[in-house]
Every structure is written in structure tokens, then in C-alpha cells.
Design an enzyme around this catalytic site. Sequence first.
Site, mmCIF file in Angstrom:
data_model
loop_
_atom_site.group_PDB
_atom_site.id
_atom_site.type_symbol
_atom_site.label_atom_id
_atom_site.label_comp_id
_atom_site.label_asym_id
_atom_site.label_seq_id
_atom_site.Cartn_x
_atom_site.Cartn_y
_atom_site.Cartn_z
ATOM 1 N N ASP A 69 -26.027 -2.839 -1.906
ATOM 2 C CA ASP A 69 -27.432 -2.428 -1.798
ATOM 3 C C ASP A 69 -27.554 -0.937 -1.496
ATOM 4 O O ASP A 69 -28.430 -0.251 -2.039
ATOM 5 C CB ASP A 69 -28.153 -3.227 -0.703
ATOM 6 N N ASN A 80 -13.389 3.423 -1.446
ATOM 7 C CA ASN A 80 -12.496 2.286 -1.327
ATOM 8 C C ASN A 80 -13.052 1.448 -0.173
ATOM 9 O O ASN A 80 -12.790 1.740 0.994
ATOM 10 C CB ASN A 80 -11.057 2.718 -1.034
ATOM 11 N N HIS A 101 -9.148 1.173 -5.592
ATOM 12 C CA HIS A 101 -8.249 0.323 -4.806
ATOM 13 C C HIS A 101 -6.829 0.818 -4.996
ATOM 14 O O HIS A 101 -6.387 1.026 -6.130
ATOM 15 C CB HIS A 101 -8.360 -1.152 -5.231
ATOM 16 N N ILE A 102 -6.150 0.996 -3.895
ATOM 17 C CA ILE A 102 -4.777 1.507 -3.926
ATOM 18 C C ILE A 102 -3.861 0.479 -4.596
ATOM 19 O O ILE A 102 -3.049 0.802 -5.447
ATOM 20 C CB ILE A 102 -4.305 1.808 -2.488
ATOM 21 N N TYR A 144 0.801 -1.230 0.000
ATOM 22 C CA TYR A 144 0.000 0.000 0.000
ATOM 23 C C TYR A 144 0.833 1.279 0.000
ATOM 24 O O TYR A 144 0.269 2.372 -0.044
ATOM 25 C CB TYR A 144 -0.963 -0.006 1.200
ATOM 26 N N HIS A 187 -14.993 -7.322 -1.019
ATOM 27 C CA HIS A 187 -15.085 -8.738 -1.379
ATOM 28 C C HIS A 187 -16.155 -9.483 -0.587
ATOM 29 O O HIS A 187 -16.283 -10.700 -0.733
ATOM 30 C CB HIS A 187 -13.714 -9.387 -1.155
HETATM 31 C C1 DQA Z 1 -7.776 -2.463 -0.986
HETATM 32 C C2 DQA Z 1 -7.689 -3.894 -1.501
HETATM 33 C C3 DQA Z 1 -8.526 -4.831 -0.639
HETATM 34 O O1 DQA Z 1 -8.450 -6.146 -1.136
HETATM 35 C C4 DQA Z 1 -8.009 -4.828 0.782
HETATM 36 O O2 DQA Z 1 -8.825 -5.628 1.601
HETATM 37 C C5 DQA Z 1 -7.884 -3.453 1.331
HETATM 38 C C6 DQA Z 1 -7.375 -2.382 0.480
HETATM 39 C C7 DQA Z 1 -6.854 -1.510 -1.759
HETATM 40 O O3 DQA Z 1 -7.050 -0.297 -1.624
HETATM 41 O O4 DQA Z 1 -5.960 -1.944 -2.491
HETATM 42 O O5 DQA Z 1 -8.104 -3.235 2.514
HETATM 43 O O6 DQA Z 1 -9.105 -2.005 -1.146
#
Ligand code: DQA
Length: 142
Positions: free
Chosen positions: A87, A74, A100-101, A22, A80
Site C-alpha cells: 500500500d 529488499n 532479493h539476495i 546469503y 511475503h
Molecule cells: C530475502 C528473501 C526472503 O525470503 C527472506 O525472508 C529474507 C531475505 C533475500 O534477500 O533473499 O530475509 O529477501
Amino acid sequence: MKILVLNGPGINMLGIREPEIYGTETYEALLEKIRLHAEARGIEVTCLQSNHEGELVDAIQRAYFDGTDGIVINPAAYTHTSIALLDALQAVRLPAVEVHISDVSRREDFRQVSYLRAACAKTIIGHGTDGYTEAIDFLLRL
Ligand code: DQA
């Protein structure tokens, strides 16, 4: 133009959390990046991070009533798992961008599913924290 930026569990731990995935930028630095971007674009951006699914649902519902024009989200691990967040987005029908980062497409199998994607106009993955400002610009162009 009013945009809500929502972050799910663990995004507050940026900079500490798995920096090899990250990066080393902190959550506070992300907030500052978004603030400067909003100022440059002359728009109102509110940021909220929560480790709790229901709080994120509440924030999406509030956005409907407070005149928010679009949502950048995010959902972190809730991406997942969360039909509740899907909803909520489908209920308010506000334009939304999933961010997603990390590049989730190159990670574990369980990260290949996104329950929220169906309710999002766009998904930005693997652009680091620049994904948030790209998402804001996408909403501005809509
Ligand atoms: C995330 C990717 C997700 O799979 C993970 O659970 C995160 C961060 C990302 O920003 O890459 O917490 O959303």
C-alpha cells in the site's frame, strides 16, 4: 537523481546470517558497495535498514515528500506478508525495484508470494548483493 535503498528485517545480519544462502558479505560491505556505485554514477543514494514494518512504511512515505526519484527495496520476510508495504509503494507511486539476495524462486513455498511485486517495475532475485547496484542502474535508465 536521488534513490532510497530500503532493507527489511535481518539484512543487517548479512555475513552472519545463513551464509550458505546469503553469502559472507556483511551489511557494512553492502553499504560500501552501494556508496561507491552511487559515487561512480554521480547520484545521491540513501540507505536505511529496519526490522520494523512501520519504519519501512514511514521511510517510503518520507521519500514522497523529500524528492526521492526511486526506491530499491529488499523487504526481506515482509515480502511475503506485508500489504502495508504494498500500500505504501502504491500510495507514493515512485518507481521501485524489488531485490532479493537469494533466489527465492528456488526456496520454500511461502517465499513464492510477493505482496510488493505488484507495485515494483522490476524484481531482481538471486544475484547476491549485486542485485542492489543492478536495481539502481535500472532506475537510472527509466
Ligand atoms: C530475502 C528473501 C526472503 O525470503 C527472506 O525472508 C529474507 C531475505 C533475500 O534477500 O533473499 O530475509 O529477501
